[in-house]
Motif scaffolding. Structure first.
Motif, PDB file in Angstrom:
ATOM      1  N   ASN A  73       0.833  -1.205   0.000  1.00 17.62           N
ATOM      2  CA  ASN A  73       0.000   0.000   0.000  1.00 17.62           C
ATOM      3  C   ASN A  73       0.870   1.258   0.000  1.00 17.62           C
ATOM      4  O   ASN A  73       0.623   2.202  -0.765  1.00 17.62           O
ATOM      5  N   ILE A  74       1.888   1.282   0.837  1.00 17.37           N
ATOM      6  CA  ILE A  74       2.787   2.442   0.893  1.00 17.37           C
ATOM      7  C   ILE A  74       3.485   2.635  -0.450  1.00 17.37           C
ATOM      8  O   ILE A  74       3.545   3.751  -0.976  1.00 17.37           O
ATOM      9  N   ASN A  75       3.992   1.564  -1.021  1.00 15.42           N
ATOM     10  CA  ASN A  75       4.693   1.671  -2.306  1.00 15.42           C
ATOM     11  C   ASN A  75       3.764   2.146  -3.420  1.00 15.42           C
ATOM     12  O   ASN A  75       4.169   2.935  -4.276  1.00 15.42           O
ATOM     13  N   GLU A  76       2.520   1.695  -3.409  1.00 17.90           N
ATOM     14  CA  GLU A  76       1.559   2.159  -4.417  1.00 17.90           C
ATOM     15  C   GLU A  76       1.285   3.648  -4.260  1.00 17.90           C
ATOM     16  O   GLU A  76       1.181   4.377  -5.249  1.00 17.90           O
ATOM     17  N   ARG A  77       1.153   4.118  -3.025  1.00 18.41           N
ATOM     18  CA  ARG A  77       0.901   5.549  -2.797  1.00 18.41           C
ATOM     19  C   ARG A  77       2.114   6.388  -3.209  1.00 18.41           C
ATOM     20  O   ARG A  77       1.962   7.490  -3.733  1.00 18.41           O
ATOM     21  N   ILE A  78       3.310   5.876  -2.985  1.00 16.87           N
ATOM     22  CA  ILE A  78       4.522   6.592  -3.404  1.00 16.87           C
ATOM     23  C   ILE A  78       4.548   6.696  -4.927  1.00 16.87           C
ATOM     24  O   ILE A  78       4.836   7.760  -5.488  1.00 16.87           O
ATOM     25  N   LYS A  79       4.226   5.605  -5.614  1.00 20.14           N
ATOM     26  CA  LYS A  79       4.184   5.635  -7.084  1.00 20.14           C
ATOM     27  C   LYS A  79       3.121   6.613  -7.571  1.00 20.14           C
ATOM     28  O   LYS A  79       3.327   7.338  -8.546  1.00 20.14           O
ATOM     29  N   GLU A  80       1.981   6.636  -6.888  1.00 18.85           N
ATOM     30  CA  GLU A  80       0.915   7.563  -7.264  1.00 18.85           C
ATOM     31  C   GLU A  80       1.364   9.011  -7.071  1.00 18.85           C
ATOM     32  O   GLU A  80       1.105   9.867  -7.918  1.00 18.85           O
ATOM     33  N   LEU A  81       2.036   9.277  -5.967  1.00 14.14           N
ATOM     34  CA  LEU A  81       2.576  10.621  -5.738  1.00 14.14           C
ATOM     35  C   LEU A  81       3.549  11.005  -6.845  1.00 14.14           C
ATOM     36  O   LEU A  81       3.515  12.119  -7.359  1.00 14.14           O
ATOM     37  N   ALA A  82       4.424  10.086  -7.205  1.00 14.98           N
ATOM     38  CA  ALA A  82       5.408  10.364  -8.252  1.00 14.98           C
ATOM     39  C   ALA A  82       4.713  10.661  -9.576  1.00 14.98           C
ATOM     40  O   ALA A  82       5.161  11.525 -10.339  1.00 14.98           O
ATOM     41  N   SER A  83       3.614   9.981  -9.849  1.00 14.01           N
ATOM     42  CA  SER A  83       2.910  10.219 -11.113  1.00 14.01           C
ATOM     43  C   SER A  83       2.196  11.566 -11.122  1.00 14.01           C
ATOM     44  O   SER A  83       1.914  12.107 -12.190  1.00 14.01           O
ATOM     45  N   LEU A  84       1.896  12.111  -9.955  1.00 15.25           N
ATOM     46  CA  LEU A  84       1.210  13.404  -9.874  1.00 15.25           C
ATOM     47  C   LEU A  84       2.164  14.592  -9.960  1.00 15.25           C
ATOM     48  O   LEU A  84       1.718  15.720 -10.173  1.00 15.25           O
ATOM     49  N   LEU A  85       3.439  14.349  -9.796  1.00 16.75           N
ATOM     50  CA  LEU A  85       4.408  15.439  -9.867  1.00 16.75           C
ATOM     51  C   LEU A  85       4.526  15.930 -11.305  1.00 16.75           C
ATOM     52  O   LEU A  85       4.349  15.155 -12.247  1.00 16.75           O
ATOM     53  N   PRO A  86       4.821  17.223 -11.489  1.00 16.09           N
ATOM     54  CA  PRO A  86       4.896  17.765 -12.853  1.00 16.09           C
ATOM     55  C   PRO A  86       6.039  17.155 -13.655  1.00 16.09           C
ATOM     56  O   PRO A  86       7.094  16.842 -13.120  1.00 16.09           O
ATOM     57  N   ARG A  87       5.778  17.003 -14.935  1.00 15.30           N
ATOM     58  CA  ARG A  87       6.766  16.463 -15.872  1.00 15.30           C
ATOM     59  C   ARG A  87       7.449  17.619 -16.594  1.00 15.30           C
ATOM     60  O   ARG A  87       7.070  18.776 -16.466  1.00 15.30           O
ATOM     61  N   ARG A  88       8.427  17.275 -17.403  1.00 16.05           N
ATOM     62  CA  ARG A  88       9.136  18.269 -18.206  1.00 16.05           C
ATOM     63  C   ARG A  88       8.127  19.033 -19.073  1.00 16.05           C
ATOM     64  O   ARG A  88       7.153  18.472 -19.532  1.00 16.05           O
ATOM     65  N   ASN A  89       8.358  20.318 -19.277  1.00 17.40           N
ATOM     66  CA  ASN A  89       7.500  21.218 -20.057  1.00 17.40           C
ATOM     67  C   ASN A  89       6.144  21.462 -19.402  1.00 17.40           C
ATOM     68  O   ASN A  89       5.207  21.871 -20.068  1.00 17.40           O
ATOM     69  N   GLU A  90       6.015  21.198 -18.118  1.00 16.78           N
ATOM     70  CA  GLU A  90       4.798  21.515 -17.374  1.00 16.78           C
ATOM     71  C   GLU A  90       5.141  22.577 -16.338  1.00 16.78           C
ATOM     72  O   GLU A  90       6.296  22.695 -15.924  1.00 16.78           O
ATOM     73  N   PRO A  91       4.131  23.356 -15.945  1.00 16.53           N
ATOM     74  CA  PRO A  91       4.408  24.347 -14.894  1.00 16.53           C
ATOM     75  C   PRO A  91       4.913  23.666 -13.619  1.00 16.53           C
ATOM     76  O   PRO A  91       4.535  22.535 -13.332  1.00 16.53           O
ATOM     77  N   TYR A  92       5.757  24.340 -12.904  1.00 13.63           N
ATOM     78  CA  TYR A  92       6.328  23.891 -11.633  1.00 13.63           C
ATOM     79  C   TYR A  92       7.355  22.770 -11.787  1.00 13.63           C
ATOM     80  O   TYR A  92       7.751  22.164 -10.803  1.00 13.63           O
ATOM     81  N   PHE A  93       7.786  22.483 -12.986  1.00  9.64           N
ATOM     82  CA  PHE A  93       8.781  21.419 -13.150  1.00  9.64           C
ATOM     83  C   PHE A  93      10.072  21.767 -12.424  1.00  9.64           C
ATOM     84  O   PHE A  93      10.752  20.882 -11.906  1.00  9.64           O
ATOM     85  N   GLU A  94      10.393  23.065 -12.344  1.00  6.68           N
ATOM     86  CA  GLU A  94      11.638  23.457 -11.683  1.00  6.68           C
ATOM     87  C   GLU A  94      11.650  23.063 -10.209  1.00  6.68           C
ATOM     88  O   GLU A  94      12.705  22.884  -9.618  1.00  6.68           O
ATOM     89  N   VAL A  95      10.477  22.882  -9.613  1.00  8.93           N
ATOM     90  CA  VAL A  95      10.403  22.493  -8.205  1.00  8.93           C
ATOM     91  C   VAL A  95      10.870  21.053  -8.017  1.00  8.93           C
ATOM     92  O   VAL A  95      11.490  20.717  -7.015  1.00  8.93           O
ATOM     93  N   VAL A  96      10.590  20.194  -8.992  1.00 12.56           N
ATOM     94  CA  VAL A  96      10.893  18.763  -8.857  1.00 12.56           C
ATOM     95  C   VAL A  96      11.946  18.301  -9.860  1.00 12.56           C
ATOM     96  O   VAL A  96      12.090  17.108 -10.096  1.00 12.56           O
ATOM     97  N   ARG A  97      12.692  19.214 -10.422  1.00 16.15           N
ATOM     98  CA  ARG A  97      13.649  18.894 -11.482  1.00 16.15           C
ATOM     99  C   ARG A  97      14.647  17.821 -11.070  1.00 16.15           C
ATOM    100  O   ARG A  97      14.966  16.926 -11.833  1.00 16.15           O
ATOM    101  N   ASP A  98      15.156  17.869  -9.861  1.00 14.82           N
ATOM    102  CA  ASP A  98      16.223  16.965  -9.418  1.00 14.82           C
ATOM    103  C   ASP A  98      15.688  15.674  -8.810  1.00 14.82           C
ATOM    104  O   ASP A  98      16.347  15.057  -7.988  1.00 14.82           O
ATOM    105  N   LEU A  99      14.529  15.256  -9.227  1.00 15.05           N
ATOM    106  CA  LEU A  99      13.887  14.083  -8.641  1.00 15.05           C
ATOM    107  C   LEU A  99      14.583  12.798  -9.057  1.00 15.05           C
ATOM    108  O   LEU A  99      14.779  12.535 -10.235  1.00 15.05           O
TER     109      LEU A  99
END
Length: 180
Positions: A73-99
């Motif tokens: 359950n924890i691993n699935e929620r972590i993956k879900e969180l990662a999928s919600l983070l902005p991708r390249r060419n999306e607003p706020y990407f600079e916040v998560v660039r070094d992910l």
């Protein structure tokens, strides 16, 4: 676990490993026997030890299953969180660039992203409040303009006369003054 005193006293009887954890546990079990029922035959003793072993085994299996579900359950929620983070060419990407794709990095980037979104929401609320204030001021000024236009109409001056002739107003008296 319930171990009979008779079994502990017999040196030839090998106890199952599920009944004791360490030699200290075995010593404690042999010295504090007030709570242990006395077993009269070896057959009933072995069946009770087998029952205890089965119960312990079921407990361990249930605990392992519960822990596995929790980790999944924890691993699935972590993956879900990662999928919600902005991708390249999306607003706020600079916040998560070094992910990096480790759990800690995903959580850290998610926290930074949420903080940034909160700041932007607060900023948007302030801008909306300013917009509403300006809109109210515009409504007040429009009402004032209507009042002033009504006063001008009472004085027999139309708004077109005022706006179309930027020069000095011409009245019959002013024409007379020019001739002289």
């Amino acid at each position: 676990p319930a171990v009979s005193l008779a079994l502990l006293a017999q040196p030839d009887v090998a106890l199952p490993s599920c009944l004791y954890g360490t030699s200290a546990d075995l010593h404690t079990a042999s010295t504090s026997y007030a709570h242990v029922p006395e077993v009269t035959s070896e057959a009933s003793a072995s069946s009770s030890t087998a029952t205890v072993c089965m119960k312990n085994k079921r407990r361990k299996e249930n605990r392992n299953m519960f822990e596995r579900k929790r980790r999944t359950n924890i691993n699935e929620r972590i993956k879900e969180l990662a999928s919600l983070l902005p991708r390249r060419n999306e607003p706020y990407f600079e916040v998560v660039r070094d992910l990096r794709h480790s759990t800690g990095q995903i959580l850290k980037a998610s926290v930074n992203y949420i903080r940034r979104l909160k700041v932007d929401v607060e900023h948007s609320k302030k801008i909306e409040a300013q917009r509403l204030s300006l809109e109210q001021e515009n409504q007040r000024l429009l009402a004032r303009i209507k009042v002033l236009e009504a006063k001008l109409q009472l004085l027999s001056v139309t708004t077109q006369d005022v706006t179309s002739h930027p020069g000095p107003a011409t009245t019959p008296e002013s024409k007379h003054d020019r001739r002289c």
